[in-house]
Design a protein around this motif. Structure first.
Motif, PDB file in Angstrom:
ATOM      1  N   HIS A  87      -7.014 -93.139  -1.942  1.00  0.00           N
ATOM      2  CA  HIS A  87      -6.814 -94.169  -0.633  1.00  0.00           C
ATOM      3  C   HIS A  87      -7.837 -95.090  -0.977  1.00  0.00           C
ATOM      4  O   HIS A  87      -7.862 -96.461  -0.970  1.00  0.00           O
ATOM      5  CB  HIS A  87      -7.145 -93.399   0.512  1.00  0.00           C
ATOM      6  CG  HIS A  87      -5.965 -92.764   1.167  1.00  0.00           C
ATOM      7  ND1 HIS A  87      -4.554 -93.560   1.462  1.00  0.00           N
ATOM      8  CD2 HIS A  87      -5.929 -91.477   1.732  1.00  0.00           C
ATOM      9  CE1 HIS A  87      -3.783 -92.416   1.675  1.00  0.00           C
ATOM     10  NE2 HIS A  87      -4.453 -91.390   1.952  1.00  0.00           N
ATOM     11  N   SER A  93      -3.043 -91.742  -2.805  1.00  0.00           N
ATOM     12  CA  SER A  93      -4.101 -90.266  -2.479  1.00  0.00           C
ATOM     13  C   SER A  93      -3.735 -89.096  -3.070  1.00  0.00           C
ATOM     14  O   SER A  93      -4.137 -88.270  -3.857  1.00  0.00           O
ATOM     15  CB  SER A  93      -4.369 -90.192  -1.094  1.00  0.00           C
ATOM     16  OG  SER A  93      -3.121 -90.131  -0.331  1.00  0.00           O
ATOM     17  N   HIS A 142      -8.406 -86.925  -2.632  1.00  0.00           N
ATOM     18  CA  HIS A 142      -7.154 -87.476  -1.875  1.00  0.00           C
ATOM     19  C   HIS A 142      -7.696 -88.769  -1.208  1.00  0.00           C
ATOM     20  O   HIS A 142      -7.093 -89.793  -1.531  1.00  0.00           O
ATOM     21  CB  HIS A 142      -6.802 -86.499  -0.755  1.00  0.00           C
ATOM     22  CG  HIS A 142      -5.708 -87.160   0.108  1.00  0.00           C
ATOM     23  ND1 HIS A 142      -4.283 -86.740   0.051  1.00  0.00           N
ATOM     24  CD2 HIS A 142      -5.813 -87.918   1.180  1.00  0.00           C
ATOM     25  CE1 HIS A 142      -3.585 -87.579   0.725  1.00  0.00           C
ATOM     26  NE2 HIS A 142      -4.354 -88.030   1.848  1.00  0.00           N
ATOM     27  N   GLU A 195      -0.090 -93.105   0.382  1.00  0.00           N
ATOM     28  CA  GLU A 195      -0.219 -91.643   0.316  1.00  0.00           C
ATOM     29  C   GLU A 195      -0.029 -91.431  -1.191  1.00  0.00           C
ATOM     30  O   GLU A 195      -0.138 -90.188  -1.648  1.00  0.00           O
ATOM     31  CB  GLU A 195       0.772 -90.930   1.026  1.00  0.00           C
ATOM     32  CG  GLU A 195       0.103 -91.082   2.642  1.00  0.00           C
ATOM     33  CD  GLU A 195      -1.265 -90.417   3.110  1.00  0.00           C
ATOM     34  OE1 GLU A 195      -1.727 -89.387   2.198  1.00  0.00           O
ATOM     35  OE2 GLU A 195      -1.932 -90.847   3.825  1.00  0.00           O
ATOM     36  N   TYR A 229       3.470 -88.584   3.881  1.00  0.00           N
ATOM     37  CA  TYR A 229       2.763 -87.890   2.976  1.00  0.00           C
ATOM     38  C   TYR A 229       3.705 -87.436   1.835  1.00  0.00           C
ATOM     39  O   TYR A 229       3.357 -87.288   0.640  1.00  0.00           O
ATOM     40  CB  TYR A 229       1.946 -86.604   3.587  1.00  0.00           C
ATOM     41  CG  TYR A 229       1.022 -86.988   4.463  1.00  0.00           C
ATOM     42  CD1 TYR A 229      -0.072 -87.358   3.938  1.00  0.00           C
ATOM     43  CD2 TYR A 229       1.167 -86.984   5.952  1.00  0.00           C
ATOM     44  CE1 TYR A 229      -1.316 -87.750   4.600  1.00  0.00           C
ATOM     45  CE2 TYR A 229       0.090 -87.126   6.521  1.00  0.00           C
ATOM     46  CZ  TYR A 229      -1.011 -87.639   6.186  1.00  0.00           C
ATOM     47  OH  TYR A 229      -2.282 -88.039   6.876  1.00  0.00           O
TER      48      TYR A 229
HETATM   49 ZN   LIG Z   1      -3.785 -89.555   2.953  1.00  0.00          ZN
END
Ligand SMILES: [Zn+2]
Length: 500
Positions: A269, A298, A265, A295, A420
């Motif tokens: 990023h 990620s 994740h 997001e 998210y």
């Molecule tokens: Zn994140």
């Protein structure tokens, strides 16, 4: 002032700002990684001074004169320069509305709040965090009133996380996802549960560090420009520019998968931070387009890459080499099913792809009600626990596993959580788009992530903050955002795994 002078000043200002952000970022990073316990006040001291200098730099009469001059000569500027001027002027107009004393005191308070959150989480003692949480939300209401009088504070903070976002858009998106996800989760709960013994056992931290290194290599992350550290709550930051990126993870010795997926994740990023066009370094165009776009990247690597059959096939032998006893007699299919096990749980960052949105919804509803003044701070733990029971059917045993689990509120981040879920859904649509020109499943099966990352770099990363989020999305999607790409992905994948 001449155009040449103003242009030169524009670049000098951004260069100077980057240096300040480098210092501020390094102090924060030190605070959450290696700094001794009793040093929060010391960091708060330096941060307050640096924040004051940043405030002055961003709002000085010279800065204003230069930006307004360039804004008047917009037609003569490049697209990148126009965007720089737009972002800086927008920031100036917002910042100057906030009294400097309040601005600095808020930044100082956030450092102490963040430290109080960490102590509260460690001891599962909400009382330590409660006064700070009160101040975070009080400040958020006040800041919203100062910056956008008349706007609903929740909408203000949603829009602050993501230009153009508001609660009406979030409500519509969540309703569309819930409609598909809730029945899917229910159907899965009626099937026999998958065996996930392969990811449970004893996995010493030093070995998990080897896994992190392997994963960073598989993702093609340049370790000369991207470091990794351990924190209570994983995150990613860039220090000063794309040339220095840091990711973090958290190790649990009874399972290796949370740390591994945190690295994927945060690595997503990290890649986004590292690959805006090189000429954007030390300017406001360095970094990602928005929180949701960040997001999307990620969650793309964490889920669409990391939880795919192909990636699992390729990571399996490497893990088996690091954890020979735990992997004895196991197959890649065992690992694939274990890391895709759907089970309503307590912890958001460990949630499966199907129930993840429900974790976000709890936070979304609580923030909305707190900013509206409908919930008192002292009622948060109880409300949190009741909503987890209602949405996920689980009983929260303590606040560490409950409302103290995320670092966001302690860092003053309100209105962030929906990004998210939105980002995850954007990622699904990117994947669909990518599949029009790339055989993604074959590449994953061959363990060749380079063309996948090259696609993301070409379509998303290289632009940095050149576009507004909706502009970039439309450019990549070649049409509107469609949440069914995400729900279709979930249905197809999990119907296969659970034989529905
Ligand atoms: Zn994140």
């Amino acid at each position: 002032m001449t155009l040449t002078e103003a242009r030169k000043q524009l670049m000098e200002l951004q260069s100077k700002l980057s240096a300040y952000y480098h210092a501020v970022g390094s102090i924060h990073y030190d605070g959450v990684t290696g700094a001794p316990r009793g040093t929060a006040k010391n960091r708060a001291h330096s941060m307050t001074i640096l924040t004051g200098e940043l405030y002055k730099l961003n709002t000085s009469p010279e800065t204003r004169a230069m930006l307004e001059y360039l804004d008047e000569h917009k037609a003569e500027l490049s697209q990148a320069e126009q965007r720089m001027v737009h972002l800086l002027l927008k920031g100036l107009r917002k910042t100057e509305k906030i009294p400097m004393d309040f601005f600095m005191e808020h930044r100082r308070m956030i450092i102490e709040a963040s430290d109080a959150w960490r102590r509260a989480k460690e001891t599962s003692d909400f009382a330590i965090f409660k006064p700070y949480l009160q101040r975070v939300f009080d400040d958020c209401v006040k800041l919203a009133e100062i910056c956008e009088p008349g706007m609903d504070p929740f909408d203000y903070w949603l829009n602050d996380s993501e230009e153009g976002l508001n609660s009406a858009k979030c409500d519509a998106f969540f309703a569309a996802v819930k409609e598909k996800v809730v029945p899917l989760a229910r159907a899965i709960s009626e099937k026999p549960q998958v065996d996930d013994s392969i990811i449970n056992g004893y996995f010493p931290e030093y070995k998990q560090r080897q896994v992190s290194s392997v994963i960073m290599d598989m993702m093609g992350i340049d370790k000369d420009r991207c470091g990794i550290a351990t924190t209570e709550h994983p995150f990613t930051t860039s220090l000063g520019s794309q040339n220095d990126v840091r990711i973090t993870t958290h190790y649990y010795e009874n399972t290796f998968s949370p740390a591994m997926y945190s690295v994927m994740h945060e690595g997503g990023h990290g890649l986004y931070f590292m690959y805006p066009a090189e000429e954007y370094a030390y300017t406001v165009l360095d970094g990602g387009c928005s929180m949701s776009l960040h997001e999307s990247q990620s969650r793309f690597y964490e889920n669409y890459v990391g939880r795919s059959r192909g990636f699992i096939k390729n990571v399996f032998p490497k893990l088996a080499e690091i954890f020979p006893e735990n992997f004895e007699g196991k197959t890649p299919e065992d690992l694939y099913r274990a890391v895709n096990k759907v089970e309503p749980g307590l912890i958001r960052i460990r949630a499966d792809e199907v129930t993840y949105t429900l974790h976000i919804l709890v936070r979304y509803e609580i923030e909305r009600r707190m900013l509206a003044g409908e919930v008192k701070i002292g009622e948060v733990p109880e409300l949190w626990n009741a909503m987890y029971k209602d949405y996920l059917g689980v009983t929260v045993p303590n606040d560490t596993m409950g409302c103290l689990q995320d670092s966001h509120w302690g860092s003053g981040q309100v209105g962030y959580f929906p990004t998210y879920s939105l980002g995850t859904a954007y990622g699904a649509q990117f994947l669909k788009k990518m599949k029009e020109t790339l055989d993604v499943d074959r590449l994953l099966d061959e363990g060749d992530l380079a063309p996948i990352s090259a696609w993301n770099r070409e379509h998303i990363w290289q632009y940095g903050r050149l576009y507004e989020p909706e502009e970039l999305l439309e450019k990549v999607f070649e049409g509107p955002f469609d949440p069914t790409c995400f729900t279709d992905y979930l249905e197809k994948k999990y119907k296969d795994i659970y034989g529905l």
